[in-house]
Design a protein around this motif. Structure first.
Motif, PDB file in Angstrom:
ATOM      1  N   ARG A  34     -51.204 -50.530   9.970  1.00 43.89           N
ATOM      2  CA  ARG A  34     -50.005 -51.368  10.072  1.00 43.89           C
ATOM      3  C   ARG A  34     -50.413 -52.833  10.184  1.00 43.89           C
ATOM      4  NH1 ARG A  34     -48.296 -47.132  14.103  1.00 43.89           N
ATOM      5  NH2 ARG A  34     -46.563 -46.018  13.143  1.00 43.89           N
ATOM      6  N   THR A  47     -53.804 -53.383  12.082  1.00 44.09           N
ATOM      7  CA  THR A  47     -54.009 -52.461  13.209  1.00 44.09           C
ATOM      8  C   THR A  47     -54.202 -51.036  12.695  1.00 44.09           C
ATOM      9  OG1 THR A  47     -51.639 -52.134  13.448  1.00 44.09           O
ATOM     10  CG2 THR A  47     -52.616 -53.845  14.797  1.00 44.09           C
ATOM     11  N   PHE A  49     -54.176 -46.803  13.675  1.00 39.91           N
ATOM     12  CA  PHE A  49     -53.683 -45.750  14.572  1.00 39.91           C
ATOM     13  C   PHE A  49     -54.237 -44.418  14.094  1.00 39.91           C
ATOM     14  CE2 PHE A  49     -50.808 -49.212  14.974  1.00 39.91           C
ATOM     15  CZ  PHE A  49     -50.325 -49.182  16.278  1.00 39.91           C
ATOM     16  N   ASP A  53     -50.872 -41.090  16.116  1.00 39.62           N
ATOM     17  CA  ASP A  53     -50.270 -42.411  16.281  1.00 39.62           C
ATOM     18  C   ASP A  53     -50.738 -43.115  17.561  1.00 39.62           C
ATOM     19  OD1 ASP A  53     -48.848 -44.242  14.881  1.00 39.62           O
ATOM     20  OD2 ASP A  53     -46.888 -43.686  15.658  1.00 39.62           O
ATOM     21  N   GLU A  54     -51.943 -42.788  17.985  1.00 36.14           N
ATOM     22  CA  GLU A  54     -52.529 -43.497  19.137  1.00 36.14           C
ATOM     23  C   GLU A  54     -53.246 -44.735  18.607  1.00 36.14           C
ATOM     24  OE1 GLU A  54     -52.453 -42.925  22.482  1.00 36.14           O
ATOM     25  OE2 GLU A  54     -50.962 -41.366  22.045  1.00 36.14           O
ATOM     26  N   TYR A  55     -53.095 -45.815  19.311  1.00 36.19           N
ATOM     27  CA  TYR A  55     -53.661 -47.091  18.872  1.00 36.19           C
ATOM     28  C   TYR A  55     -55.191 -47.067  18.921  1.00 36.19           C
ATOM     29  CZ  TYR A  55     -54.643 -52.132  19.118  1.00 36.19           C
ATOM     30  OH  TYR A  55     -55.130 -53.386  18.908  1.00 36.19           O
ATOM     31  N   ILE A  58     -57.519 -53.466  16.448  1.00 35.72           N
ATOM     32  CA  ILE A  58     -56.970 -54.474  15.527  1.00 35.72           C
ATOM     33  C   ILE A  58     -58.101 -55.287  14.908  1.00 35.72           C
ATOM     34  CG2 ILE A  58     -56.539 -56.091  17.467  1.00 35.72           C
ATOM     35  CD1 ILE A  58     -54.119 -57.120  15.786  1.00 35.72           C
TER      36      ILE A  58
END
Lengths: 159, 730
Positions: A34, A47, A49, A53-55, A58
């Motif tokens: 993203r 970014t 993930f 969908d865990e970060y 960046i």
């Protein structure tokens, strides 16, 4: 420092699958990519993930990454963010509170139904306009000055 | 200072008679008139003060009598006792309370100022201070009728930078009026010399061409003057709005405590526009119509003085009717404005609270209520339109009377060859043009109060005293260490009604102080004083040993961070809000701040990431998200002193944990004053200050205060019980 080191980031893709990310040797499959500033600074601040969908992290400047990683980032961004760029305004019709723009875009011709022009047309920067239609679809005029004269005149009536 | 300049001479004698003989009282320092007699009648009372004495006189049946005469040295204290609908000034003398006078809220501000000055004279310990009270900068009173003249002066001052354009526009307007007088005269020549006599028939095309040219020139000149005045009016309205907008940002917070935001919005949008109307519609109209009336009267008398006199017959009736009709209709216009205002208020409420309406299934009732307001608007509008459609034809009839008189007498003159047909036609044409400006000028007389009120309201805001950003004797403190001292701080929003009493606190740099107390204990007020939204009444607040009142306000506030209970976000993107206190911040710094505030992750998951618009007041984000954006904003602002109003609303455990973590990072290395609601914050605080009814009752660590089993212990017990009931982890 909260940013990833571009030298330690590598992306690869196999058989049209979502890409695999390697950060300093750790592997993450089916990552999502993203943009942190998708409207004001598209080319930077990417970014990552994981598949839940865990970060993950960046990246400030993807242009410092290797060529393949840079290409996959561009492809993924292109895939995630659908925002046709308007190249010509063919016609604008107003009917009982709604407007219909017939436009040509880099993805083909389209009719854009608009209900609220004040909310739906945002000038992100001088000459750069984001149009959101009544269904939430987005279109962009990257540079108003590069449109033909008639298109410019039609748009300038509204902003 | 409510100094009354002209005290009636009989009152001066009375005041002098109330002063003990044999002492030098000097001049009267100040006097303040109030609006109630001691027995509650609406009548005047007067408080008069000399260097050593205070005298109270009251009027009854037109005569003044002396009710109190006190030596200032004997007064131990003065208090304003709030009553219901009024207040009383009470003096403490020899252990007794003496009720000096009563007054309504209408003069409360004057009396507050007078009491301030009196207290200054008496001194804190009752000792009289004979120095002159410091005169405050006088604030112009824009509300009085004579102030309208001053308003005219201000209007000129707005216009001064553009005077050349104004003069040109006025000259063009005058030219348009002059050209207006030409066509009837040409028509006279056309009828008499060309059509009736036919001796000069050859001139027909020339005269028609002249008529055409005069119309074309008139149209052109009208367009030019109209455009010039429109641009000028818009420019002046823009200037007024700009000045208003600048002032609004600089006004002290207490100004906003007394004003409705809606009212201020109306001033910006509507009242400032009145300056535009003044220069575009009013001034040129007065000039143009006035000149037309004068010019046409002269021409009419030149053509035939007898007929001209007949023309003037209906004028008094037209003036009388116009003035009265306008005044009569004004009531209905007022009613209509009110009904529209209530209508908008109701609709605005219903739309803003639509969720509440739906949850309580009150759609039908709301709709009915709005319908009721709609009906009131309908009635008010109908009343205006029905009446105005009645009176206008009546006025037109009055106007036609003049025409009938001219036709009758003019006909006789033509028959007796005392007048030509062309002259009669010209007369009738001038007549048609004559009554319209008379009516318009009459109508304008009633415009003036309405317009002047709006313009005056604009100047009222522009001339309100702004915050003193750079006080005299300023001390430069570019970077705080963070040492805080509150010394004998007393404060009340209304003078003599203290909200904070005798606060003493010494905070070391980097220390965290938790403020604890019931709601209304004075915690938020203390925080407002720290931000210097208000100034203390007594005592001092020092940062690194310097009184905050001697600091540059911008320098002070730029080093104080404030995280509100329910943070306010501005419409704009998430990134715009985070960089609010530091416009120079790079995107990297914004991201860093958001990461430290545990906000980065949810932000980048938003479709537009940091570019996502947060909506009006941040409404598109959840409460927990708004909190974290506000924390990121505070982190980027990098204050030396942090003021924190912990949210009371219960958030889910995950969000709660993230916010606590973020706050922990934000507080690191900064002096922090926190209104704490959670036990975890209370436990983490270095010391806790417990407030009760505005007074400090306990100060110490969590453990010390628990051991003491006092006010704090009771509060914690209460909190623990509530928490166990609602199942919130402290």
């Amino acid at each position: 420092m909260s940013f990833l080191d571009p030298a330690a980031v590598h992306l690869e893709r196999r058989d049209d699958q979502p890409p695999t990310l390697s950060i300093a040797g750790d592997l993450f499959f089916s990552v999502k990519i993203r943009q942190a500033f998708p409207l004001s600074r598209e080319s930077r601040y990417i970014t990552f993930f994981d598949q839940d969908d865990e970060y993950l992290g960046i990246l400030a400047d993807p242009s410092s990454c290797d060529e393949e990683t840079g290409r996959i980032i561009r492809d993924e961004i292109e895939w995630r963010y659908f925002r046709p760029r308007i190249t010509r305004i063919v016609e604008m019709e107003g009917r009982g509170g709604t407007s219909l723009f017939s436009v040509e875009t880099d993805r083909g011709d389209v009719k854009i139904p608009m209900r609220d022009l004040r909310e739906g047309m945002v000038e992100l920067a001088p000459g750069r306009i984001l149009i959101t239609d009544e269904n939430g679809n987005r279109y962009e005029i990257s540079d108003l000055d590069r449109l033909d004269r008639r298109s410019r005149r039609l748009i300038r009536r509204l902003i | 200072m409510p100094l009354i300049n002209k005290i009636p001479s009989e009152l001066t004698h009375l005041i002098r008679s109330g002063l003990p003989a044999g002492e030098d009282h000097g001049d009267l320092l100040f006097a303040c008139k109030t609006d109630l007699a001691p027995d509650g009648r609406i009548d005047e009372s007067m408080l008069a003060v000399t260097r050593r004495h205070l005298v109270v006189a009251t009027r009854s049946d037109g005569a003044w009598t002396l009710t109190h005469s006190l030596s200032l040295a004997k007064i131990d204290g003065l208090t304003v006792e709030p009553l219901v609908g009024a207040s009383a000034l009470v003096a403490e003398v020899d252990g007794k309370s003496i009720r000096l006078l009563r007054y309504t809220h209408a003069v409360a501000q004057d009396m507050t100022d007078a009491v301030e000055s009196l207290l200054h004279l008496i001194g804190p310990d009752g000792s009289t201070d004979h120095t002159e009270p410091v005169a405050e900068e006088p604030v112009p009173d824009w509300s009085s009728r004579e102030a309208h003249l001053r308003t005219f002066g201000r209007l000129w001052s707005f216009c001064l930078p553009h005077w050349r354009k104004l003069v040109i526009a006025m000259v063009v307007t005058v030219a348009a009026s002059a050209i207006d007088l030409l066509p009837p005269y040409l028509t006279m020549i056309l009828v008499d010399q060309v059509l009736v006599d036919q001796s000069m028939f050859i001139w027909l095309p020339t005269i028609v061409a002249l008529l055409a040219v005069s119309r074309i020139v008139h149209t052109g000149v009208t367009i030019i003057s109209g455009r010039m005045l429109a641009v000028l009016g818009d420019r002046l309205a823009y200037d007024a709005r700009s000045e208003l907008l600048n002032v609004l940002q600089l006004l002290p917070l207490k100004y906003y405590d007394m004003q409705q935001t809606g009212g201020l919005m109306a001033r910006i949008a509507r009242d400032a526009k009145s300056i535009h109307y003044f220069w575009i519609d009013f001034a040129p109209q007065v000039v143009q119509q006035g000149l037309l009336v004068i010019g046409m009267t002269a021409v009419l008398f030149y053509l035939n003085w007898e007929l001209a006199l007949l023309v003037l017959i209906p004028i008094p009736a037209i003036i009388f009717a116009s003035v009265h009709i306008k005044r009569y209709l004004m009531w209905f216009y007022g009613r209509s404005w009110d009904s529209w205002a209530t209508f908008f208020e109701r609709v605005n409420d219903a739309l803003a609270g639509i969720r509440v309406v739906k949850i309580f299934a009150q759609e039908k009732r709301q709709s009915r209520d709005m319908q009721l307001e709609n009906e009131k608007v309908f009635t008010a509008e109908r009343n205006i339109h029905v009446r105005s459609r009645t009176v206008r034809p009546l006025l037109a009839f009055l106007v036609s009377v003049g025409g009938l008189l001219v036709l009758w007498y003019g006909g006789l003159l033509v028959q007796s060859n005392a007048m030509t047909i062309g002259m009669l036609v010209a007369f009738l044409l001038y007549l048609a043009m004559f009554y319209s400006p008379v009516q318009q000028l009459t109508g304008m007389a009633d415009w003036i109060p309405e317009m002047m009120t709006a313009i005056t309201r604009t100047f009222e805001v522009i001339d309100s005293p702004i915050e003193e950003y750079t006080p005299a004797g300023i001390v430069d403190v570019p970077r705080f260490e963070g040492r805080l001292q509150l010394q004998d701080v007393n404060f009340g929003y209304v003078a003599h009604q203290p909200v904070l009493k005798g606060i003493n606190l010494h905070v070391e740099p980097g220390e965290m102080i938790g403020l604890v107390g019931h709601s209304g204990a004075g915690k938020s007020t203390l925080i407002k004083l720290m931000c210097r939204f208000y100034d203390v009444d007594d005592g001092r607040i020092l940062i690194d040993g310097t009184d905050v009142r001697r600091m540059d306000l911008t320098q002070l506030r730029s080093q104080i961070g404030y995280v509100e209970q329910d943070p306010f976000l501005f419409s704009g993107s998430v990134a715009d809000n985070i960089r609010f206190g530091n416009q120079e911040a790079s995107r990297e710094e914004i991201i860093e701040a958001a990461i430290n505030a545990n906000a980065h992750e949810f932000i980048v998951k938003l479709p537009d990431g940091y570019d996502t618009p947060v909506g009006e007041r941040g409404g598109r984000l959840s409460g927990g998200e708004r909190q974290r954006v506000a924390i990121a904003r505070a982190i980027l602002h990098d204050p030396r002193i942090l003021i924190l109003d912990e949210p009371t609303s219960a958030l889910d455990l995950e969000t709660e944990k993230k916010i606590q973590e973020a706050l922990g990072r934000l507080m690191e290395g900064r002096t922090t004053l926190a209104i704490a609601h959670r036990l975890s914050t209370l436990r983490d605080a270095d010391r806790l200050l417990v407030l009760k009814n505005g007074e400090p009752v306990e100060l110490g660590t969590h453990e010390e205060l628990l051991d003491r089993q006092g006010e704090y212990y009771r509060l914690v017990q209460l909190h623990t019980n509530v928490s166990s009931i609602v199942g919130v982890e402290g």
